[in-house]
Design an enzyme around this catalytic site. Sequence first.
Site, PDB file in Angstrom:
ATOM      1  CB  CYS A 314      42.286  64.018  98.451  1.00 42.50           C
ATOM      2  SG  CYS A 314      40.505  64.109  98.505  1.00 42.50           S
ATOM      3  CD  GLU A 348      38.419  66.323 104.425  1.00 41.63           C
ATOM      4  OE1 GLU A 348      39.247  67.214 104.161  1.00 41.63           O
ATOM      5  OE2 GLU A 348      37.370  66.141 103.799  1.00 41.63           O
TER       6      GLU A 348
END
Lengths: 456, 847
Positions: A314, A348
């Site tokens: 994140c 990601e």
Amino acid sequence: MSDSEDSGSDPEEARRLTPPDPTEDEQFKPFEMVSGCQVYTEKNGKYLLAEVLGSQLRKDKTVYYVHYVMYNKRLDEWIDQDKIDFHRPVYPPRPQEKKEKKHKKKSKKKSGGEIRTKAQSKHDSLKEDEVDLDNLNVQGLIKESEKLSRQDELEKLRTGGSMMQSDVHATARMRNFNKVFIGNHEVEPWYFSPYPVEYTEDGVLYIDDFSLQYFSSKKQFERFRTKSTLRHPPGNEIYRDDYVSFFEIDGKKQRTWCRNLCLLSKLFLDHKTLYYDVDPFLFYCMTRRDEFGYHLVGYFSKEKESADNYNVACILTLPQYQRHGYGKLLIQFSYELSKKEGKLGSPEKPLSDLGLLSYRAYWTETIVNLLMEGSISDISIDEISQITSMTTTDILHTLQTLSMLKYYKGQHIICITDQVIVAYEKLQKKKRHLLDPSKLVWKPPVFTAAQLRFGW
Amino acid sequence: MALPSTTGRFRQRKISVKQTLQVMKQKDIPDLDGEEQQRELQHIETGVEKGEEEEKDLQAVMHATDAKFHGAKVADVSIPIPDASKMWVDASKYYQTKYQFPEDYLKFSSTVEDTSGCQYCMDELDDEFLIKYNSDKEGDKKCTEDEFEILMYNMERVVNKKQPFLSMDPSQILGFDEIKEIALVPDEADPTFIHRQLGTQLGIQNFRTMLDATPKIMPRPFRVLLELFGADIYPHWKGRRLTKEGNPIFPRLKFEDPSQQQRDDNDPYVCFRRREYRHARKTRRADMQGVEKLRLLDRDFRNAKELLLMVAQREVKRQKEIDAEWAVFRQRCAIKDMKRELGIKGEDQDLIDHKRRRINIIRKVKDSTMSERERLKIKVRADKKSLHKHGSSASEGPDSLTAQLRRQQQKQMAQRAGLASQESVAPPPVQPYVKLPSAKIPDLEMTTVNTVLKDKLDGIKKAVSDKLIKRKLQDEGWVNFTDDPYNPYFDISPNGEELLRERSHLPFSSIASSTYTIQDSRQIDFTYVFSNSKHYSNNDSEIVKVNAATGQVIRNDRHNFMPAFYDLAGKDGDDSEDYGLNKGSAQESFYEKNRLNVSEVLFKLRKRIGRAGCQWIDRKRITDSKDYQKYLDEIEDEQLVEDEPMDLDDESEKSVEDIEEPVEGTRKRVNVYDSRASVKRRLKSRFMFDSDLPAFDPVDPSRLNQIDPQTQEIRFGCMLLSKAYDGMHQIRQKQIEAYQQRLIHQQKLVQQRHQRLHGSGSGSGSVNGSVNGSANGSANGSANGSANNSSGSKSSNGTNGSISAQLQLPDNSTPRKGKSIPKRGVTSKSLQSPIKEVSKQAQALKN
């Protein structure tokens, strides 16, 4: 969210986006609105299709929480009833087939083969399932009610449970805080975050700038501030220049702090999941210094061991610091770490809209800089990847979006277009702060297999 | 290569990442293929979720950038975000304390809890209560916010711990007295516990760390607070707790409920779940390792804690010292001022810091539990310091001191210095202890049976070699002429059983004939020792030199004490090589000469029937056949003077004694007519031509196979464990049994025949009696006094017993006709060979 996915692919729903002409008479009454229905609302003089997610009684006035279809959830808001156009049609919520399936799967898992055989006898079995699952009840009814007339359907919904019934998915889709005080900033949260539900009553959070502890009581926050001595993220400083500092924090060692960080960042990240604990992650926090200490500006988390070779899980620049180029520094730092590790890395997925734009900007800048500064005559994608630690996919993606990959005389070439040159020159003039890799004092942490087992 | 097709569509042209691409500027290639030929390569996902990708704002921005890089002029667009630019003006109220930045990169490992003091933060409700509570109180009677929080925190702590499920039935809530009782019990799980403990251990009231904020007013100890305000605050706390239905006053994050089987996926407020993971297979090994690791960790932490505590204690002492010094200084200043005021002169000695007496802390430190190393260090440091101090102070004494004082001091110092130097000279009574850096300390591995066995073996080896070295040291200056003085004493006495068995049936094995060295030093040929010192040093013949005259060892290498024989691993290549060499050398090997084959027959037995059916059993040594031959020869040569009748027994007895001191008698003519001489001759001839036992040719199997005896021993050891050996043993056992059966059977037959012939059997003479006198010297050459080898004789009892037992059978049979005795029949065939051998030896001697 699966809902928006469906709305995109459904031609019927695509047609709804252009509002039909209003009629003389009101087409529906406020009580007919249920959670998940779509109405037209007025925003900035325009009528937009919006999904009603919830309602609340505030000082004798009903306010509705709406999500504007085809807009990001961070723009969702509470609106007064008068913003809703009752002269345009209301669309009932779509049948929640997907969720239905999901729940069925789960119930199957729960009680093995028994349910599966029952599921074939549709109706009855459904009802039996429904008994177990509180939330499924309503959805199941909706599905049944499709065959009924709209009036009946609405009536049934109204009596069967208001739109404020505890639909978990609706809850998670609604922002649960209105205001967050962090440091000397007052920030509007974007998304739902699972801070203790009791704190949502006020909708205000006081968050300590250093420890990220959260309070809904000002007195508590004040008391905490007098006692707390933390002035920086509780980890090791691994980078420092006169502009920013980076800290590395192990989720397993600083559980409270990392949880606080995750809760905070969930306010601004839609796709972040707090489902699991923070143990498997390392947190790299970018701070700015002032006389009071190191203030958190942004961070990215990184799996201690990524199966998919992600170098970022994140990534967030706190909203109060956005649009100052910090995002690019964070991204650069993530690639500097990858370079030290000697690995290729990629963020990601899924990326958020802002994430994609930031990454594209960084990728573009890095590749263009590389090609322009080195005055390279020929290079392979792989070589670029080795130099930049970016994956070949990301490089191809970038070259493609810049339309730099051309086909010339029977082979592919990298073509530096005039626009790219213009953009490059513009960037050169801008004089942005960049990180100095030599100031990174860091060795890739090594974990044993036992340390990477994150259960109890 | 893809070619434009008629439809205008292209095949996908793959692009390889390894392929080198030319980098060109657009202006350099004006003839770039037309736009249509440039088509999209394979589509690459943006990575944004499908639904979100289509969001209008994102699309707008993406189109704008796309257009920008295609040359179109577009206005800058951006994704709208909620407002975040507002500043919180009140913030400065809460962020006031300035921060001291470290010079270097910051290193930090304390947690949020460590740095935030009391974990209870009072809110508005508490504040309201406290203000009201304090309103009618004065001074010390007031409860500060910090103190209030401490009390609330502890009440919460106790109840959370003791009544975790209070919310089930809030009415069960503990009363104040109960809480008080429990709260005062130190609880290690309580983070403030360490504070309190350290405070008491170091004698610091209001113990604070660097991570604790400095409150304006120090809170009083919890015990005191509990007495003062506990009872008053308890109702407030209880009320708050009960309004929360027994839940903690301040909400916490919702975690997964571990008691629930199913994951609570539906509640979005449940977060930070534990990950499921495959549990590592539990093995005893892993468990043991874990336990061991924990044990080590525990120990290390305890040690570290202890050390740190002592450091802290030292620092506390130091602080006190500084405080005291400071107080003294201020007092002196005061006195100085006073003196000046009063006009007093002189008597300034008290105002000057005299050389402080060094407190001898060494003793104290010794008593404490510091590690040896630490102790040594301190001591050395202290000694050095004291030496240095004395040296310097002696040379430049303070001016104010009188000469006398100085002299006195110097004297003292000299004494002390002497003492100190003495101390430093004496070797410290510590074990050499090398501390490894933590990184180099190996993880303790699981001990396996193998390692344990190996350790044991190593231990034994070491003990043996230590003993040997000790012995060698004791024997220094002496030459031991025995073959190997450190060999255990072997009692090589033949097993009687073996004697009567037929050897020719034995499979050829190392068990049947392992070699030992003779233990009787008197029979050892020392020429080898003197001519070749190899025996004493297994490596280098130059290392040991023995002065043959005095028997003194001239040079001896202490490191080479270990004789070759004790190389238990059996990989003594050098030695075996030497062995081979010696064998071939002109000088016959010392070992070779004195080697004795254990299973060799040590004496021969012969049974004969004398007059009146009297049975005789003669015994004759075989190994010493040469000596015996000599003896016999000597007898022939000897001029017999003695008149006393020569008994056969006496003669044999004497022969043994004679061997002990071989006399090189001069050859004399044989008196042919001497009856005694003829007796001897007859005796000799009797042994020459008549033997009961087969000659055993002691061919060492190892020699036969051309392998080293050491190797042979290893093979022997291996064989003992092998199945083949078991099998062989069984076969042999069976053979023996069969043989015995056959014997018994035949005896019965004989007896029957005998009975038929004589009616009743008449045994003549006991076995013992018949054996009498024929025992011609025992195997180990220590036959003494009585030649009568009857039962109960001192030497080789076991042998005797077994012999008599064996003889029982033939005795009972007492066969008349020699031919009919089965044993004879069996053995007579093989009688020829030993006789031949003896005669050969005799020939060799004469030559």
